[in-house]
Motif scaffolding. Structure first.
Motif, mmCIF file in Angstrom:
data_model
loop_
_atom_site.group_PDB
_atom_site.id
_atom_site.type_symbol
_atom_site.label_atom_id
_atom_site.label_comp_id
_atom_site.label_asym_id
_atom_site.label_seq_id
_atom_site.Cartn_x
_atom_site.Cartn_y
_atom_site.Cartn_z
ATOM 1 N N UNK A 17 0.905 -1.104 0.040
ATOM 2 C CA UNK A 17 -0.043 -0.052 -0.239
ATOM 3 C C UNK A 17 0.927 1.397 0.107
ATOM 4 N N UNK A 20 3.639 2.460 -1.432
ATOM 5 C CA UNK A 20 3.949 2.954 -2.623
ATOM 6 C C UNK A 20 2.588 3.835 -3.195
ATOM 7 N N UNK A 21 1.616 2.940 -3.337
ATOM 8 C CA UNK A 21 0.243 3.650 -3.815
ATOM 9 C C UNK A 21 -0.156 4.711 -3.261
ATOM 10 N N UNK A 22 -0.006 4.900 -1.907
ATOM 11 C CA UNK A 22 -0.199 5.934 -1.187
ATOM 12 C C UNK A 22 0.630 7.335 -1.596
ATOM 13 N N UNK A 47 2.428 7.494 -4.123
ATOM 14 C CA UNK A 47 2.035 7.917 -5.616
ATOM 15 C C UNK A 47 0.780 8.826 -5.598
ATOM 16 N N UNK A 104 0.056 12.700 -6.933
ATOM 17 C CA UNK A 104 -0.824 13.157 -7.911
ATOM 18 C C UNK A 104 -1.641 14.176 -7.236
ATOM 19 N N UNK A 105 -2.122 14.226 -6.085
ATOM 20 C CA UNK A 105 -3.141 14.974 -5.375
ATOM 21 C C UNK A 105 -2.427 16.208 -5.197
ATOM 22 N N UNK A 126 -0.024 17.468 -6.909
ATOM 23 C CA UNK A 126 0.286 18.052 -8.050
ATOM 24 C C UNK A 126 -0.912 18.701 -8.499
ATOM 25 N N UNK A 173 5.136 22.986 -18.111
ATOM 26 C CA UNK A 173 4.642 22.048 -16.761
ATOM 27 C C UNK A 173 3.648 21.329 -17.422
ATOM 28 N N UNK A 174 3.116 21.418 -18.465
ATOM 29 C CA UNK A 174 2.363 20.314 -19.220
ATOM 30 C C UNK A 174 3.291 18.985 -19.625
ATOM 31 N N UNK A 183 4.254 17.235 -16.539
ATOM 32 C CA UNK A 183 2.900 16.024 -16.538
ATOM 33 C C UNK A 183 3.023 14.986 -17.408
ATOM 34 N N UNK A 184 3.337 15.238 -18.777
ATOM 35 C CA UNK A 184 3.323 14.192 -19.714
ATOM 36 C C UNK A 184 4.405 13.132 -19.393
ATOM 37 N N UNK A 242 4.196 10.970 -16.336
ATOM 38 C CA UNK A 242 3.103 9.902 -16.677
ATOM 39 C C UNK A 242 3.684 8.895 -17.559
ATOM 40 N N UNK A 253 5.441 3.863 -18.954
ATOM 41 C CA UNK A 253 5.641 3.086 -20.212
ATOM 42 C C UNK A 253 6.922 2.586 -20.368
ATOM 43 N N UNK A 292 8.336 1.871 -23.193
ATOM 44 C CA UNK A 292 8.634 1.878 -24.895
ATOM 45 C C UNK A 292 10.086 2.029 -25.036
ATOM 46 N N UNK A 311 -2.592 12.318 -20.785
ATOM 47 C CA UNK A 311 -1.904 13.448 -20.443
ATOM 48 C C UNK A 311 -2.993 14.656 -20.352
ATOM 49 N N UNK A 335 -4.088 16.805 -17.105
ATOM 50 C CA UNK A 335 -4.131 18.366 -17.100
ATOM 51 C C UNK A 335 -5.274 18.809 -16.923
ATOM 52 N N UNK A 380 -6.343 5.174 -7.728
ATOM 53 C CA UNK A 380 -6.314 3.668 -6.849
ATOM 54 C C UNK A 380 -6.785 2.682 -8.217
ATOM 55 N N UNK A 385 -3.982 0.566 -9.162
ATOM 56 C CA UNK A 385 -3.592 -0.168 -8.127
ATOM 57 C C UNK A 385 -4.253 -1.335 -7.889
#
Lengths: 190, 156
Positions: free
Chosen positions: A27, A29-31, A33, A37-38, A40, A152-153, A156-157, A160, A164, A166, B31, B35, B152, B155
């Motif tokens: 839990x 790591x999820x918290x 993260x 995000x919040x 952010x 800042x966009x 964010x990109x 996120x 991935x 890739x 994204x 945003x 979540x 997750x």
């Protein structure tokens, strides 16, 4: 040389008990993260309101100076928590993050956004403030605000996109991409 | 209303084919979703802090709220559009994901609250201090739940 040093630091961090515990936690790591995000949304949400106001696209009837000054404190508080949670996320997965081309781009964009914010604040302090009641800010502030939104966009990109795979080191990448991602071991075999 | 049928349809739709086939397109839409979430979060927090009397006390409440509500509207439209596209890529997985339904319930409550309670109440010039503060706290709690549940989903 820098890539080797960064990878050595990442491997040193990855070998620490706390880093392993954080990475393997169900839990925590999820918290962290989620907090990242919040906060952010608090930090960037405030910043975007200021930037959009400078461009005349939001809250045109509110003084730009008042908005920038009053939102400054919650914005910086959000930034502080965001940075701390971001460092913890890096600490949990240091090697893969260090070798992520997206993470590297994110750091560069953040540095550029930081310089832009510093210049913007300096201009605000030096400004005569006779424009703050008008719906659109002078060109130099609009340029700063536009750059801030773009940079800042980008943060964010790229942030996120770290999730991935890739351009991960185990993928078939060109030499340039391997260098950009800091895939030291894979480059040595070329 | 048969939601499973809708999710089955979404899973086989053109949107799903596109979002599954082009990872880059999905990432870009994601994204924009983030945003828009940032914008919505900023509008909600700034508006709520003004209602609580913490921020922008020297600016009339109506002016601040009118501005944040407009930003909120644009952000919400972007969130819903990008969210439908993102959902199409994993429609059936989402249908059986509890957190997704928590987020959807929160989103519905948040929208009803914003357009049915918060705005009509605060447009009245005589709305009192305590109802205003309660509205601010409820708004923060609702949208915090939506954002946290959204995170979540990944997750669970």
């Amino acid at each position: 040389m820098l890539n080797e040093w960064l990878l050595a630091l990442a491997r040193f961090l990855a070998a620490q008990d706390w880093s392993i515990s954080l990475h393997e936690s169900i839990y925590m790591y999820g918290w962290i993260e989620s907090v990242h995000v919040l906060t952010l949304t608090v930090f960037l949400g405030m910043l975007f309101l200021i930037d959009l106001r400078m461009l005349g696209w939001a809250m045109p009837s509110v003084s730009a100076e008042a908005l920038a000054a009053r939102l400054d404190r919650p914005m910086l508080l959000g930034f502080l928590v965001m940075v701390i949670s971001g460092l913890l996320l890096y600490y949990a997965i240091p090697v893969r993050t260090t070798q992520s081309v997206w993470f590297r781009m994110k750091v560069v964009l953040m540095l550029a956004a930081g310089v832009n914010a510093w210049l913007f604040r300096r201009r605000m302090r030096a400004s005569s403030h006779d424009w703050t009641g008008s719906s659109v800010a002078p060109l130099r502030f609009r340029v700063g605000a536009g750059l801030s939104l773009l940079l800042w966009s980008g943060v964010v990109f790229t942030g996120r996109a770290i999730a991935y795979d890739w351009f991960d080191c185990h993928k078939p990448l060109s030499t340039v991409m391997l260098w950009a991602a800091g895939c030291v071991d894979e480059l040595a075999t070329r | 209303m048969d939601l499973l049928a809708f999710f089955n349809w979404l899973d086989a739709s053109f949107l799903a084919r596109m979002s599954k086939a082009y990872g880059g397109v999905f990432a870009v839409v994601q994204m924009f979703h983030l945003l828009a979430l940032v914008l919505l979060g900023g509008a909600v927090v700034a508006g709520a802090l003004r209602m609580l009397g913490v921020l922008l006390r020297d600016v009339p409440r109506a002016l601040v709220l009118a501005g944040t509500w407009r930003v909120f509207d644009v952000a919400l439209v972007l969130i819903v559009i990008s969210g439908i596209f993102m959902s199409s890529a994993v429609a059936m997985k989402l249908y059986y994901n509890e957190m997704f339904w928590v987020k959807m319930a929160g989103l519905l409550v948040g929208m009803v609250f914003m357009y049915g309670i918060e705005r009509p109440l605060l447009r009245r010039p005589q709305s009192g201090a305590w109802p205003t503060r309660l509205v601010a706290c409820a708004s923060l709690a609702t949208w915090f739940t939506v954002a946290a549940a959204g995170r979540w989903i990944g997750f669970s």
